[in-house]
Design an enzyme around this catalytic site. Sequence first.
Site, PDB file in Angstrom:
ATOM      1  N   ASP A 279      95.046  23.538   4.610  1.00 28.44           N
ATOM      2  CA  ASP A 279      94.051  24.521   5.050  1.00 28.44           C
ATOM      3  C   ASP A 279      94.662  25.697   5.814  1.00 28.44           C
ATOM      4  OD1 ASP A 279      92.112  22.868   3.979  1.00 28.44           O
ATOM      5  OD2 ASP A 279      91.809  21.796   5.866  1.00 28.44           O
ATOM      6  N   GLU A 280      95.878  26.055   5.457  1.00 29.86           N
ATOM      7  CA  GLU A 280      96.567  27.131   6.167  1.00 29.86           C
ATOM      8  C   GLU A 280      96.069  28.508   5.740  1.00 29.86           C
ATOM      9  OE1 GLU A 280      98.069  24.872   4.255  1.00 29.86           O
ATOM     10  OE2 GLU A 280      99.428  23.671   5.484  1.00 29.86           O
TER      11      GLU A 280
ATOM     12  N   LYS B 164      96.132  29.152   2.002  1.00 28.63           N
ATOM     13  CA  LYS B 164      96.846  29.348   0.729  1.00 28.63           C
ATOM     14  C   LYS B 164      95.990  30.089  -0.288  1.00 28.63           C
ATOM     15  CE  LYS B 164      97.236  24.855   0.549  1.00 28.63           C
ATOM     16  NZ  LYS B 164      96.793  24.410   1.876  1.00 28.63           N
TER      17      LYS B 164
ATOM     18  N   ALA C  43      91.703  19.245  -2.419  1.00 26.98           N
ATOM     19  CA  ALA C  43      92.002  20.592  -1.937  1.00 26.98           C
ATOM     20  C   ALA C  43      90.730  21.434  -1.875  1.00 26.98           C
ATOM     21  CB  ALA C  43      93.006  21.258  -2.874  1.00 26.98           C
ATOM     22  N   GLY C  44      90.709  22.371  -0.949  1.00 29.94           N
ATOM     23  CA  GLY C  44      89.630  23.348  -0.889  1.00 29.94           C
ATOM     24  C   GLY C  44      90.251  24.674  -0.494  1.00 29.94           C
ATOM     25  N   HIS C  45      90.331  25.590  -1.434  1.00 29.33           N
ATOM     26  CA  HIS C  45      91.017  26.867  -1.205  1.00 29.33           C
ATOM     27  C   HIS C  45      89.976  27.992  -1.212  1.00 29.33           C
ATOM     28  CE1 HIS C  45      94.888  24.897  -2.998  1.00 29.33           C
ATOM     29  NE2 HIS C  45      94.502  24.360  -1.867  1.00 29.33           N
TER      30      HIS C  45
ATOM     31  N   GLN D 231      97.462  21.171  -0.377  1.00 32.24           N
ATOM     32  CA  GLN D 231      97.791  20.449   0.861  1.00 32.24           C
ATOM     33  C   GLN D 231      98.940  21.157   1.598  1.00 32.24           C
ATOM     34  OE1 GLN D 231      97.301  18.108  -2.162  1.00 32.24           O
ATOM     35  NE2 GLN D 231      95.201  18.496  -1.539  1.00 32.24           N
TER      36      GLN D 231
ATOM     37  N   THR E   8      86.302  21.255   1.801  1.00 33.34           N
ATOM     38  CA  THR E   8      85.931  20.243   0.820  1.00 33.34           C
ATOM     39  C   THR E   8      84.895  19.272   1.374  1.00 33.34           C
ATOM     40  OG1 THR E   8      88.047  20.413  -0.303  1.00 33.34           O
ATOM     41  CG2 THR E   8      86.881  18.350  -0.600  1.00 33.34           C
ATOM     42  N   THR E   9      85.094  18.828   2.623  1.00 33.10           N
ATOM     43  CA  THR E   9      84.215  17.780   3.152  1.00 33.10           C
ATOM     44  C   THR E   9      83.323  18.257   4.295  1.00 33.10           C
ATOM     45  OG1 THR E   9      85.972  17.110   4.658  1.00 33.10           O
ATOM     46  CG2 THR E   9      85.843  15.931   2.557  1.00 33.10           C
TER      47      THR E   9
ATOM     48  N   LYS F  48      95.405  33.856  10.342  1.00 31.40           N
ATOM     49  CA  LYS F  48      94.417  33.661  11.407  1.00 31.40           C
ATOM     50  C   LYS F  48      94.916  34.103  12.780  1.00 31.40           C
ATOM     51  CE  LYS F  48      91.148  30.586  10.080  1.00 31.40           C
ATOM     52  NZ  LYS F  48      90.439  29.337   9.756  1.00 31.40           N
TER      53      LYS F  48
ATOM     54  N   ASP G 135      93.998  36.632  14.249  1.00 26.78           N
ATOM     55  CA  ASP G 135      92.793  37.134  14.938  1.00 26.78           C
ATOM     56  C   ASP G 135      92.093  36.057  15.757  1.00 26.78           C
ATOM     57  OD1 ASP G 135      92.403  36.366  12.033  1.00 26.78           O
ATOM     58  OD2 ASP G 135      90.330  36.244  12.717  1.00 26.78           O
TER      59      ASP G 135
HETATM   60  P1  GDP Z   1      93.683  26.601   2.047  1.00 26.61           P
HETATM   61  O1  GDP Z   1      93.261  25.208   1.746  1.00 26.61           O
HETATM   62  O2  GDP Z   1      95.100  26.660   2.518  1.00 26.61           O
HETATM   63  O3  GDP Z   1      93.431  27.549   0.924  1.00 26.61           O
HETATM   64  O4  GDP Z   1      92.802  27.075   3.291  1.00 26.61           O
HETATM   65  P2  GDP Z   1      91.204  26.884   3.437  1.00 26.61           P
HETATM   66  O5  GDP Z   1      90.523  27.832   2.544  1.00 26.61           O
HETATM   67  O6  GDP Z   1      90.842  25.439   3.343  1.00 26.61           O
HETATM   68  O7  GDP Z   1      91.017  27.258   4.964  1.00 26.61           O
HETATM   69  C1  GDP Z   1      91.372  28.510   5.480  1.00 26.61           C
HETATM   70  C2  GDP Z   1      90.123  29.138   6.109  1.00 26.61           C
HETATM   71  O8  GDP Z   1      90.505  30.228   6.921  1.00 26.61           O
HETATM   72  C3  GDP Z   1      89.148  29.714   5.089  1.00 26.61           C
HETATM   73  O9  GDP Z   1      87.857  29.576   5.581  1.00 26.61           O
HETATM   74  C4  GDP Z   1      89.555  31.181   5.012  1.00 26.61           C
HETATM   75  O10 GDP Z   1      88.481  32.018   4.625  1.00 26.61           O
HETATM   76  C5  GDP Z   1      89.927  31.435   6.448  1.00 26.61           C
HETATM   77  N1  GDP Z   1      90.955  32.453   6.671  1.00 26.61           N
HETATM   78  C6  GDP Z   1      92.081  32.692   5.942  1.00 26.61           C
HETATM   79  N2  GDP Z   1      92.837  33.633   6.540  1.00 26.61           N
HETATM   80  C7  GDP Z   1      92.190  33.991   7.665  1.00 26.61           C
HETATM   81  C8  GDP Z   1      92.495  34.894   8.734  1.00 26.61           C
HETATM   82  O11 GDP Z   1      93.531  35.527   8.783  1.00 26.61           O
HETATM   83  N3  GDP Z   1      91.575  34.991   9.743  1.00 26.61           N
HETATM   84  C9  GDP Z   1      90.426  34.272   9.752  1.00 26.61           C
HETATM   85  N4  GDP Z   1      89.607  34.429  10.787  1.00 26.61           N
HETATM   86  N5  GDP Z   1      90.120  33.410   8.768  1.00 26.61           N
HETATM   87  C10 GDP Z   1      90.994  33.256   7.756  1.00 26.61           C
HETATM   88  P1  IMO Z   2      94.153  22.006   0.970  1.00 26.57           P
HETATM   89  O1  IMO Z   2      94.841  22.202  -0.357  1.00 26.57           O
HETATM   90  C1  IMO Z   2      93.634  19.520   4.501  1.00 26.57           C
HETATM   91  C2  IMO Z   2      94.022  15.189   3.969  1.00 26.57           C
HETATM   92  C3  IMO Z   2      92.781  14.376   4.185  1.00 26.57           C
HETATM   93  C4  IMO Z   2      93.407  13.087   4.696  1.00 26.57           C
HETATM   94  C5  IMO Z   2      94.672  12.964   3.859  1.00 26.57           C
HETATM   95  C6  IMO Z   2      94.544  12.077   2.625  1.00 26.57           C
HETATM   96  O2  IMO Z   2      92.790  22.569   1.040  1.00 26.57           O
HETATM   97  O3  IMO Z   2      95.035  22.436   2.085  1.00 26.57           O
HETATM   98  P2  IMO Z   2      93.322  12.377   0.276  1.00 26.57           P
HETATM   99  O4  IMO Z   2      91.880  12.600  -0.057  1.00 26.57           O
HETATM  100  O5  IMO Z   2      94.237  13.428  -0.237  1.00 26.57           O
HETATM  101  O6  IMO Z   2      93.797  10.992  -0.079  1.00 26.57           O
HETATM  102  O7  IMO Z   2      93.378  12.434   1.896  1.00 26.57           O
HETATM  103  O8  IMO Z   2      94.981  14.285   3.449  1.00 26.57           O
HETATM  104  N1  IMO Z   2      93.886  16.292   2.977  1.00 26.57           N
HETATM  105  C7  IMO Z   2      93.784  17.585   3.306  1.00 26.57           C
HETATM  106  N2  IMO Z   2      93.704  18.179   4.523  1.00 26.57           N
HETATM  107  N3  IMO Z   2      93.675  20.270   3.391  1.00 26.57           N
HETATM  108  C8  IMO Z   2      93.779  19.698   2.180  1.00 26.57           C
HETATM  109  O9  IMO Z   2      93.955  20.413   1.049  1.00 26.57           O
HETATM  110  C9  IMO Z   2      93.802  18.287   2.087  1.00 26.57           C
HETATM  111  N4  IMO Z   2      93.874  17.408   1.067  1.00 26.57           N
HETATM  112  C10 IMO Z   2      93.943  16.193   1.624  1.00 26.57           C
HETATM  113  O10 IMO Z   2      91.933  14.958   5.126  1.00 26.57           O
HETATM  114  O11 IMO Z   2      93.796  13.251   6.032  1.00 26.57           O
HETATM  115 MG    MG Z   3      91.764  23.869   2.257  1.00 28.85          MG
END
Ligand code: GDP
Ligand code: IMO
Ligand code: MG
Length: 456
Positions: free
Chosen positions: A30-31, A33, A56-58, A241, A317-318, A348, A350
């Site tokens: 969740d960085e 990506k 994953a949830g991007h 991940q 995702t959850t 992030k 900000d």
């Molecule tokens: P991913 O799994 O690595 O693609 O990351 P996620 O989408 O799960 O989580 C990142 C969250 O941070 C999302 O809600 C994005 O919309 C949000 N986001 C990404 N970059 C920034 C940023 O620079 N600032 C803020 N405030 N939110 C951001």
């Molecule tokens: P993205 O791609 C954050 C975590 C789960 C749990 C562990 C194992 O969005 O960054 P799993 O269902 O894979 O067997 O769960 O890994 N996890 C994530 N945490 N971002 C994800 O994906 C994740 N995918 C799995 O929360 O701790």
């Molecule tokens: Mg994510």
Amino acid sequence: YDGPNPRWRAGKLGDMAAGSLMVVGAQWGDEGKGKIVDLLAGGFPAVVRYNGGHNAGHTVKFEDKHFALHLVPSGIINPRARCFMGAGMVIDPMALVTEIDGLAAGGVTIGDRLTLSPRATLILPTHCALDAAREGALGTKKIGTTGRGIGPAYQDQAQRRGLRTHLLADPKRFEERARKLMAQHNVELERVFDATPMDLDEAMERLLAAAERVAPMLGDPGPEIRALHNAGQPILFEGAQGVLLDITWGTYPFVTSSSCLPASAAASCGVGVGLLGPVLGIMKAYVTRVGGGPFPTEDHGEVGERLRKAGHEFGTTTGRPRRCGWFDAVAARYAVDAAGIDAIALMKLDVLDGMEELKIATSYTDPEGRTVTTLPAEAEDVERLTPVYETVPGWSASTVGATSEDALPPQALEYLDRLETLLGVPIVVVSTGPRREETMTRGQGPVADLLRSRLA
Ligand code: GDP
Ligand code: IMO
Ligand code: MG
């Protein structure tokens, strides 16, 4: 920049990777990506997702649009990008159909732009039931999985009884094998976990309906990726991940079940490692984690609450609240080394606005008072570490939406400089909001140059 990788030290990309790039999460997922892959996708004819499944949830946000990608590469939003899903992934065919329909409803035309490897592993409904049952049995020691059947599906693959995506195009064989495997799962559900077995007729009906929709997307990504590469075209690889969730290099057993490191992309696509480009590690300016497992800088108090609120730290995702804490330079440095990260996109920034001071963990101490400078292999040992913090000044001005370094307060620039020094690699992208345009590139060097050329 004099980076750690001799290939780039010369300041040239050479002809090895034709300008390809790897995007990898460098913390616990969740960085951000999804944002970076979407942003870059316009500069790459092909985007490849190489690991994981719909755990994953991007997130991709622009204008008034908001997409959450789970299986489909985040490049799909860009109408020109061809997207590939590699053999290292685990695919729930129903989830894929739902996602594709959701994208279409949101105005994304996929057409023939999405190709799924015939060698990926299938997630069956009984894998999800097993995931839930195993987590239930672990009680307070549970991993906190996403409940998507990821672990049980990869386990079946490793055990050599898994089903693979090519079967989706062969309904008779698929049904025969799926029923047999799900019946075995049902035995485990009943006998080991005292859980209700699944109705296999109903499960099979859903699987066959989804198979019909997914089968036309099957195709080996390798030949197309090699052809693009040979024609001098760059490829963008998207990891799911993050390094600290990697099955081997993460905080095992509190990890996912796939290899998240960029090196696994070549194996996932069946291409040579020479096709892979430099590695852009994605990190937040602080740290989050969702699910169980050690997290040395986790803050249970005001700071954690503030980061969660300001950063909207709830799972894509959850929907679970993410655990939050200060930037951990030890864990980050470990990720840089393990994944061979050449440069960083810091996301992030900000979210740190308005904090009087910021803390950065620069080492840990163990219960015996010894200094620890890397992540131990044993999760229980990581759990017992206490971070040693360095305190740096925060800033009161808003950085929201800043697109150049000139718009950043001096303390923010100092924070970036300090992180670069601690990590030994340059921060070439800074993100200041969820939207595409809320981004800046900075610094010099091969990766910064590559990014600028792709964003142009
Ligand atoms: P991913 O799994 O690595 O693609 O990351 P996620 O989408 O799960 O989580 C990142 C969250 O941070 C999302 O809600 C994005 O919309 C949000 N986001 C990404 N970059 C920034 C940023 O620079 N600032 C803020 N405030 N939110 C951001
Ligand atoms: P993205 O791609 C954050 C975590 C789960 C749990 C562990 C194992 O969005 O960054 P799993 O269902 O894979 O067997 O769960 O890994 N996890 C994530 N945490 N971002 C994800 O994906 C994740 N995918 C799995 O929360 O701790
Ligand atoms: Mg994510």
